[in-house]
Structures are given as C-alpha cells and as structure tokens.
Design a protein around this motif. Structure first.
Motif, PDB file in Angstrom:
ATOM      1  N   LEU A  98     -38.661   0.875   1.952  1.00 44.26           N
ATOM      2  CA  LEU A  98     -39.436   1.187   3.155  1.00 44.26           C
ATOM      3  C   LEU A  98     -38.863   0.454   4.369  1.00 44.26           C
ATOM      4  CD1 LEU A  98     -42.180   2.445   4.330  1.00 44.26           C
ATOM      5  CD2 LEU A  98     -43.093   0.159   4.012  1.00 44.26           C
ATOM      6  N   PHE A  99     -38.529  -0.837   4.180  1.00 47.53           N
ATOM      7  CA  PHE A  99     -38.007  -1.651   5.286  1.00 47.53           C
ATOM      8  C   PHE A  99     -36.684  -1.088   5.793  1.00 47.53           C
ATOM      9  CE2 PHE A  99     -35.315  -4.963   7.051  1.00 47.53           C
ATOM     10  CZ  PHE A  99     -36.137  -5.480   8.034  1.00 47.53           C
ATOM     11  N   PHE A 100     -35.729  -0.847   4.868  1.00 49.13           N
ATOM     12  CA  PHE A 100     -34.396  -0.391   5.291  1.00 49.13           C
ATOM     13  C   PHE A 100     -34.424   1.017   5.864  1.00 49.13           C
ATOM     14  CE2 PHE A 100     -32.982  -3.892   2.521  1.00 49.13           C
ATOM     15  CZ  PHE A 100     -32.174  -4.539   3.447  1.00 49.13           C
ATOM     16  N   PHE A 101     -35.293   1.869   5.296  1.00 50.26           N
ATOM     17  CA  PHE A 101     -35.393   3.225   5.828  1.00 50.26           C
ATOM     18  C   PHE A 101     -35.998   3.195   7.230  1.00 50.26           C
ATOM     19  CE2 PHE A 101     -38.338   6.710   6.712  1.00 50.26           C
ATOM     20  CZ  PHE A 101     -37.393   7.684   7.010  1.00 50.26           C
ATOM     21  N   THR A 102     -37.097   2.427   7.414  1.00 50.07           N
ATOM     22  CA  THR A 102     -37.764   2.355   8.726  1.00 50.07           C
ATOM     23  C   THR A 102     -36.836   1.736   9.768  1.00 50.07           C
ATOM     24  OG1 THR A 102     -39.813   1.997   7.495  1.00 50.07           O
ATOM     25  CG2 THR A 102     -39.959   1.733   9.846  1.00 50.07           C
ATOM     26  N   TRP A 103     -36.036   0.745   9.317  1.00 44.67           N
ATOM     27  CA  TRP A 103     -35.050   0.121  10.213  1.00 44.67           C
ATOM     28  C   TRP A 103     -34.024   1.153  10.668  1.00 44.67           C
ATOM     29  CZ3 TRP A 103     -29.736  -0.168   9.703  1.00 44.67           C
ATOM     30  CH2 TRP A 103     -29.079  -0.930  10.685  1.00 44.67           C
ATOM     31  N   SER A 104     -33.486   1.921   9.730  1.00 38.88           N
ATOM     32  CA  SER A 104     -32.449   2.899  10.085  1.00 38.88           C
ATOM     33  C   SER A 104     -33.018   4.017  10.965  1.00 38.88           C
ATOM     34  CB  SER A 104     -31.755   3.464   8.849  1.00 38.88           C
ATOM     35  OG  SER A 104     -32.673   4.059   7.972  1.00 38.88           O
ATOM     36  N   LEU A 105     -34.288   4.366  10.732  1.00 43.89           N
ATOM     37  CA  LEU A 105     -34.959   5.393  11.543  1.00 43.89           C
ATOM     38  C   LEU A 105     -35.019   4.945  13.007  1.00 43.89           C
ATOM     39  CD1 LEU A 105     -36.544   8.116  10.808  1.00 43.89           C
ATOM     40  CD2 LEU A 105     -38.604   6.761  11.031  1.00 43.89           C
ATOM     41  N   GLY A 106     -35.472   3.702  13.222  1.00 42.01           N
ATOM     42  CA  GLY A 106     -35.569   3.154  14.581  1.00 42.01           C
ATOM     43  C   GLY A 106     -34.206   3.008  15.231  1.00 42.01           C
ATOM     44  N   VAL A 110     -32.697   4.962  18.761  1.00 41.27           N
ATOM     45  CA  VAL A 110     -32.244   4.235  19.955  1.00 41.27           C
ATOM     46  C   VAL A 110     -30.747   4.494  20.190  1.00 41.27           C
ATOM     47  CG1 VAL A 110     -32.148   2.000  21.124  1.00 41.27           C
ATOM     48  CG2 VAL A 110     -34.026   2.484  19.580  1.00 41.27           C
ATOM     49  N   LEU A 111     -29.974   4.611  19.114  1.00 41.58           N
ATOM     50  CA  LEU A 111     -28.536   4.878  19.259  1.00 41.58           C
ATOM     51  C   LEU A 111     -28.274   6.268  19.851  1.00 41.58           C
ATOM     52  CD1 LEU A 111     -26.982   3.278  16.048  1.00 41.58           C
ATOM     53  CD2 LEU A 111     -26.448   2.673  18.408  1.00 41.58           C
ATOM     54  N   LEU A 142     -26.325  -2.381  22.307  1.00 36.84           N
ATOM     55  CA  LEU A 142     -26.365  -2.468  20.834  1.00 36.84           C
ATOM     56  C   LEU A 142     -27.383  -3.510  20.373  1.00 36.84           C
ATOM     57  CD1 LEU A 142     -22.611  -2.158  19.767  1.00 36.84           C
ATOM     58  CD2 LEU A 142     -24.443  -0.555  19.250  1.00 36.84           C
ATOM     59  N   SER A 143     -27.464  -4.631  21.098  1.00 35.14           N
ATOM     60  CA  SER A 143     -28.435  -5.687  20.756  1.00 35.14           C
ATOM     61  C   SER A 143     -29.861  -5.178  20.905  1.00 35.14           C
ATOM     62  CB  SER A 143     -28.238  -6.921  21.646  1.00 35.14           C
ATOM     63  OG  SER A 143     -26.916  -7.383  21.524  1.00 35.14           O
ATOM     64  N   ILE A 144     -30.118  -4.431  21.997  1.00 38.09           N
ATOM     65  CA  ILE A 144     -31.456  -3.854  22.227  1.00 38.09           C
ATOM     66  C   ILE A 144     -31.812  -2.909  21.088  1.00 38.09           C
ATOM     67  CG2 ILE A 144     -32.774  -2.275  23.724  1.00 38.09           C
ATOM     68  CD1 ILE A 144     -31.160  -3.570  26.121  1.00 38.09           C
ATOM     69  N   ALA A 145     -30.842  -2.061  20.692  1.00 37.91           N
ATOM     70  CA  ALA A 145     -31.069  -1.103  19.596  1.00 37.91           C
ATOM     71  C   ALA A 145     -31.462  -1.829  18.315  1.00 37.91           C
ATOM     72  CB  ALA A 145     -29.812  -0.257  19.368  1.00 37.91           C
ATOM     73  N   MET A 146     -30.739  -2.911  17.997  1.00 35.24           N
ATOM     74  CA  MET A 146     -31.012  -3.657  16.749  1.00 35.24           C
ATOM     75  C   MET A 146     -32.357  -4.377  16.808  1.00 35.24           C
ATOM     76  SD  MET A 146     -28.684  -2.812  14.739  1.00 35.24           S
ATOM     77  CE  MET A 146     -28.383  -1.271  15.560  1.00 35.24           C
ATOM     78  N   VAL A 147     -32.671  -4.989  17.959  1.00 33.32           N
ATOM     79  CA  VAL A 147     -33.943  -5.706  18.107  1.00 33.32           C
ATOM     80  C   VAL A 147     -35.125  -4.737  17.952  1.00 33.32           C
ATOM     81  CG1 VAL A 147     -35.424  -6.947  19.763  1.00 33.32           C
ATOM     82  CG2 VAL A 147     -33.036  -7.629  19.473  1.00 33.32           C
ATOM     83  N   ILE A 148     -35.034  -3.559  18.609  1.00 33.10           N
ATOM     84  CA  ILE A 148     -36.106  -2.554  18.507  1.00 33.10           C
ATOM     85  C   ILE A 148     -36.254  -2.098  17.057  1.00 33.10           C
ATOM     86  CG2 ILE A 148     -36.764  -0.180  19.136  1.00 33.10           C
ATOM     87  CD1 ILE A 148     -35.552  -0.739  21.937  1.00 33.10           C
ATOM     88  N   THR A 151     -37.753  -4.941  14.832  1.00 28.52           N
ATOM     89  CA  THR A 151     -39.172  -5.158  15.176  1.00 28.52           C
ATOM     90  C   THR A 151     -40.033  -4.034  14.606  1.00 28.52           C
ATOM     91  OG1 THR A 151     -38.447  -6.224  17.219  1.00 28.52           O
ATOM     92  CG2 THR A 151     -40.769  -5.584  17.093  1.00 28.52           C
ATOM     93  N   ASN A 152     -39.594  -2.797  14.824  1.00 28.83           N
ATOM     94  CA  ASN A 152     -40.308  -1.618  14.324  1.00 28.83           C
ATOM     95  C   ASN A 152     -40.484  -1.699  12.801  1.00 28.83           C
ATOM     96  OD1 ASN A 152     -41.326   1.207  14.475  1.00 28.83           O
ATOM     97  ND2 ASN A 152     -39.416   1.704  13.447  1.00 28.83           N
ATOM     98  N   SER A 153     -39.404  -2.054  12.137  1.00 29.45           N
ATOM     99  CA  SER A 153     -39.422  -2.118  10.674  1.00 29.45           C
ATOM    100  C   SER A 153     -40.329  -3.239  10.158  1.00 29.45           C
ATOM    101  CB  SER A 153     -37.991  -2.319  10.162  1.00 29.45           C
ATOM    102  OG  SER A 153     -37.941  -2.046   8.801  1.00 29.45           O
ATOM    103  N   TRP A 154     -40.232  -4.411  10.799  1.00 27.89           N
ATOM    104  CA  TRP A 154     -41.068  -5.553  10.376  1.00 27.89           C
ATOM    105  C   TRP A 154     -42.553  -5.250  10.542  1.00 27.89           C
ATOM    106  CZ3 TRP A 154     -40.221  -8.916   7.031  1.00 27.89           C
ATOM    107  CH2 TRP A 154     -39.004  -9.595   6.900  1.00 27.89           C
ATOM    108  N   VAL A 155     -42.901  -4.623  11.672  1.00 31.89           N
ATOM    109  CA  VAL A 155     -44.312  -4.311  11.950  1.00 31.89           C
ATOM    110  C   VAL A 155     -44.885  -3.398  10.870  1.00 31.89           C
ATOM    111  CG1 VAL A 155     -45.868  -3.066  13.524  1.00 31.89           C
ATOM    112  CG2 VAL A 155     -44.234  -4.718  14.444  1.00 31.89           C
TER     113      VAL A 155
END
Length: 307
Positions: A98-106, A110-111, A142-148, A151-155
């Motif tokens: 769930l974490f890795f999928f949600t991270w890649s989705l976000g 952004v990318l 790229l930093s903004i994309a990763m931070v978003i 954050t999205n995935s952690w939440v």
C-alpha cells in the motif's frame, strides 16, 4: 501502530475462473516484462548518454524509476497468487505494498505536471529555457515531487494502520489498495475517506488541471508555427502525451472520489488495471521510444554492448 486482529489478508485477484487465470497470468507477465525492461532501458540510456543529461530526460528518468517501483510493488505478488493456491498476504506485506503503490501514484502525478511544465517552457519560451529550467530548478521540482509523494503515502498508510481489521479478511482486488481495505475495516473510516477525497481533489484533479493548462499553452504556441510539418509533429507528440496522461488521471480520480460504501469491485479492478499496469507500460513507448534522441541513445547502448 497495528490495531488488527487480522494477521493476513486473502487477495481474491481479478477473477476466480481457473480458465481465465492462465490467460491473465500470461497477459500480466508480458505487461510486467514490457514495463520493467522498457523503463529499465530508459534508465540505462539516459544515465549512459551525457547528451541526455537535460531537464526533460532527467524527469523521464525519474518517471521510469517510479513506474518500475509501481509495477514491481504489485505484479510479482499478483502473478504468484495466480500460480499457487496460496492467495494470502501478511498484514505487514499488505501495508508495505500500500505504501509503495500510494507513493508511486503521488510521484507519477506530480512528475506528469512537472514534465508538462518543462515542455511548456521549452515551446513557449525557447530562448529563456536554459535559464528558467536550470540545474537548481530541476533539483527543486524533483524534490517537491518526492516530498509530496512521501507525505501523501505516509498519511494514507498511517491512517490505514490505525484501523481495526477483525475479519472478514478477503480483499476483493488484485492488490492492497485503499478502497477495498476501507470496506474491510470494522472501525470508522470517515477520516480516511475525507483524506482520500482531499488527496484526490488536490493531487489528482489539481495536477491534471495544471497539466492540461500547460498543454493548452503548448497547443496555442503550436498553432502559431508556420509550417504544416512542424505543426503535425508537435501535435502528434502532444496528443500522445495527453492520451497517456488522461488514461492515468481519469481512472484515479474516479476511484478515489467516492465513499467506500459505493465501490463496485468487479468494475473497479478493471479500472485500477489502467493506472497500475497499462500506463507504466505505455510511458516508455509514448515518452521515449518514439523520440529521435532516445532512439540514438538506445543505438549507442546496444553498440556498446556488442563490443
């Protein structure tokens, strides 16, 4: 924090039909191999060719990495459940997926917006492109994309970890996604639904709007191109990008904008396949393999391997 009595989930997959399982196994294995090797080739080509160390290709490199993580977090486990009778996934593995999928989705959303902005600057301000899209701007985007994305995935993962699962434990899907997990929870999911809704409005609809806005300016600039050949080439590139982007955003927006009670998992599984499997496979073809500079880079890599 794990409040659950359930220690593992059963992934029901795309279908319970044994005849269809074999066909789907071959189809998804082919999709995974195309996505993995297509995106892997892009990563190698961009790293190997110094001429491709420009913002556009750096963003493509990031997209290829995200696509590999997205498909690898889902498909190998899915293929494993198709091959064996063991359809179980441990609670921890489900949360990791769930974490890795949600991270890649976000990250992907952004990318897409970042890449559309890059093309907008290149086409609408060609003389100022190198000063606007400099090294610092590239790193910042790229930093903004990763931070978003993180954050999205952690939440979302954090909120799911706070839910109680006391049975049943059958996930009517082919991977651990937010909607089927919410439907299994025996504790209130209102806060989860609100946060999913907020993410869908801000991330999916927000990014899609910004991407379309960039392409709107690009199309307006293309219409001012004098030559018919120039117009045709630019439109061909833009339309294929927009089709892939729409194929990604529309199913994502549709999936996450509704309350958990209104899900129809038979239909939603097919829709989820579009943004988890189809788009990561199409990205290398649409964004890279039709591109002259990438084709030259691929030839160089193969020439190097021959020697």
């Amino acid at each position: 924090m794990n409040n659950s009595i359930v220690t593992e989930f059963m992934i029901l997959g795309l279908t319970q039909n044994p005849e269809l399982q074999g066909v789907l196994f071959i189809v998804f294995l082919c999709i995974y191999l195309v996505a993995f090797f297509g995106n892997g080739l892009i990563i190698i080509v961009i790293i190997y060719n110094t001429t491709l160390h420009t913002p556009m290709y750096v963003f493509l490199l990031a997209l290829a990495i995200v696509d590999i993580i997205c498909t690898t977090s889902i498909i190998p486990k899915m293929l494993g459940t198709m091959l064996t009778s063991g359809k179980s996934i441990s609670y921890g593995s489900c949360m990791s997926q769930l974490f890795f999928f949600t991270w890649s989705l976000g990250a992907e959303m952004v990318l897409f917006t970042t890449m559309a902005y890059d093309r907008y600057v290149a086409i609408c301000f060609p003389l100022r492109y190198s000063t606007i899209m400099n090294h610092h701007m590239c790193v910042a985007l790229l930093s903004i994309a990763m931070v978003i994305a993180v954050t999205n995935s952690w939440v979302h993962t954090g909120l799911i970890l706070n839910l109680t699962f006391c049975g049943p434990n059958n996930i009517d899907h082919f991977f651990c996604e937010i909607p089927p997990l919410l439907s299994l929870s025996c504790s209130p999911v209102r806060i989860n639904e609100v946060m999913v809704y907020v993410a869908d409005i801000s991330l999916a609809i927000g990014d899609f709007s910004l991407t379309c806005l960039s392409y709107g300016f690009i199309i307006a600039a293309i219409l001012r191109i004098r030559t018919a050949e120039g117009k045709r080439k630019a439109f061909s590139t833009c339309s294929s990008h927009l089709i892939v982007v729409s194929l990604y955003y529309c199913p994502v927006i549709y999936t996450y904008i509704r309350p958990a009670s209104s899900y129809s998992f038979e239909r939603d599984k097919v829709i989820a396949a579009l943004y988890t499997l189809v788009t990561p496979t199409l990205n290398p073809i649409v964004y890279s393999l039709r591109n002259k500079e990438m084709q030259t880079g691929i030839q160089k890599v193969f020439a190097f391997l021959k020697h």
